[in-house]
Design an enzyme around this catalytic site. Structure first.
Site, mmCIF file in Angstrom:
data_model
loop_
_atom_site.group_PDB
_atom_site.id
_atom_site.type_symbol
_atom_site.label_atom_id
_atom_site.label_comp_id
_atom_site.label_asym_id
_atom_site.label_seq_id
_atom_site.Cartn_x
_atom_site.Cartn_y
_atom_site.Cartn_z
ATOM 1 C CG HIS A 269 -3.104 -3.154 12.715
ATOM 2 N ND1 HIS A 269 -3.517 -4.272 12.017
ATOM 3 C CD2 HIS A 269 -1.884 -2.834 12.193
ATOM 4 C CE1 HIS A 269 -2.583 -4.606 11.132
ATOM 5 N NE2 HIS A 269 -1.587 -3.752 11.219
HETATM 6 O O1 LIG Z 1 -0.315 -2.784 4.446
HETATM 7 C C1 LIG Z 1 -0.303 -3.833 5.118
HETATM 8 O O2 LIG Z 1 -0.927 -4.861 4.784
HETATM 9 C C2 LIG Z 1 0.534 -3.886 6.377
HETATM 10 C C3 LIG Z 1 0.361 -2.679 7.234
HETATM 11 C C4 LIG Z 1 1.273 -2.710 8.427
HETATM 12 O O3 LIG Z 1 2.207 -3.465 8.488
HETATM 13 C C5 LIG Z 1 1.012 -1.734 9.441
HETATM 14 C C6 LIG Z 1 1.672 -1.839 10.619
HETATM 15 C C7 LIG Z 1 1.762 -0.817 11.565
HETATM 16 C C8 LIG Z 1 2.485 -1.029 12.705
HETATM 17 O O4 LIG Z 1 2.687 -2.243 13.188
HETATM 18 C C9 LIG Z 1 3.104 0.034 13.482
HETATM 19 O O5 LIG Z 1 3.021 1.180 13.061
HETATM 20 O O6 LIG Z 1 3.626 -0.266 14.550
#
Ligand SMILES: O=C(O)CCC(=O)/C=C/C=C(\O)C(=O)O
Length: 289
Positions: A269
């Site tokens: 991700h």
């Molecule tokens: O729920 C969603 O669609 C978005 C999830 C989300 O923004 C997760 C992001 C995590 C990070 O970028 C982080 O922990 O750095």
């Protein structure tokens, strides 16, 4: 574009602005780096302890060196920005706040690079105020909504929500283990910094949980409105994303007319961190084109 020296730190680039959003005063923190004629705003994701500075540590230098001004906004509820309970669309809240911030800085149009929630928020701003947005770069985000292949919420999102409810090192490590493709890249120093960020602002953690309890769908599905977007858009996804599934990227490329999709294999991700060098070249090429 002229290159400029990259002698800045988090502290030296740290700024605050007071924003009015629907009758509420909010103090918003941002980092302001470089002095280019064109500005790139970077919007972080929704993980606990995320900030603009932490999310984009591997991407700021190349953009500043290429002559862009870079602004990292901490969304309300993260980093040094004010905390908030959001009972409606968080994507739209972040978009309105960014719009006000840019207005206060006298920036009529910027490019936006958004990670996950940051991508959802960048799309929300493009729909709210298309003139404000030049080019869009969306990584692992851009719209909420269902996946055709993966049960939702995805396993990473469940771990993220668990970490907000019980912010321990053990739960952080569980979440980070599915966050990136190769967790062996994650150092104890990175875990510690993330944990410190999280625990420094328990109000952010509590308010995120209160927001979820009030409205579990913080990020609405913009699918039906993607055809309104005229901005050129680069969509970047990790094939192994376990937070926001790859088919969300396919929905975005189908919906946004002037878009292209780059898929990194062996990537979770955090494309901008996991494949930073290649990602930075891709973005610079897209912005210059
Ligand atoms: O729920 C969603 O669609 C978005 C999830 C989300 O923004 C997760 C992001 C995590 C990070 O970028 C982080 O922990 O750095």
């Amino acid at each position: 574009m002229m290159a400029c020296a990259t002698t800045y730190t988090e502290a030296s680039s740290s700024r605050f602005a007071r924003i009015q959003d629907e009758g509420h005063a909010l103090q918003i923190h941002y980092n302001d780096i470089g002095q280019g004629a064109q500005t790139v705003v970077m919007l972080h994701g929704s993980g606990p302890g995320a900030t603009g500075w932490a999310n984009f540590s591997r991407n700021i230098d190349p953009l500043v060196a290429a002559g862009y001004r870079v602004i990292l906004m901490d969304c309300p509820g993260w980093g040094k920005s004010d905390s908030i309970v959001c009972t409606g669309s968080r994507s739209d809240l972040n978009a309105r706040v960014l719009d006000r911030l840019l207005e206060s800085l006298g920036l009529e149009q910027v490019h936006i690079l958004g990670n996950s929630m940051g991508g959802h928020s960048a799309v929300a701003l493009t729909l709210q105020n298309p003139q404000r947005v030049g080019k869009l770069v969306l990584m692992g985000g851009g719209t909420g909504g269902i996946s055709s292949f993966v049960p939702m919420p995805a396993e990473g999102i469940k771990l993220l929500q668990g970490l907000y409810r019980e912010p321990t090192l053990e739960n952080l490590k569980k979440m980070m283990a599915v966050f990136v493709f190769d967790p062996s890249d994650l150092t104890e120093a990175l875990f510690q910094q993330r944990l410190d960020n999280m625990l420094r602002r328990r109000d952010h953690l509590e308010n995120f949980v209160a927001s979820l309890d009030a409205n579990p769908r913080q990020f609405p599905d913009f699918g039906a409105r993607l055809g309104e977007i005229r901005s050129r858009t680069l969509i970047v996804w990790g094939r192994n994303d376990r937070f926001v599934p790859l088919d969300t990227g396919l929905r975005l490329v189908a919906g946004i007319a002037q878009s292209e999709l780059h898929i990194f294999n062996q990537c979770g991700h955090w494309a901008q961190w996991e494949h930073a060098e290649r990602f930075n070249r891709l973005v610079l090429d897209f912005l210059r084109d």
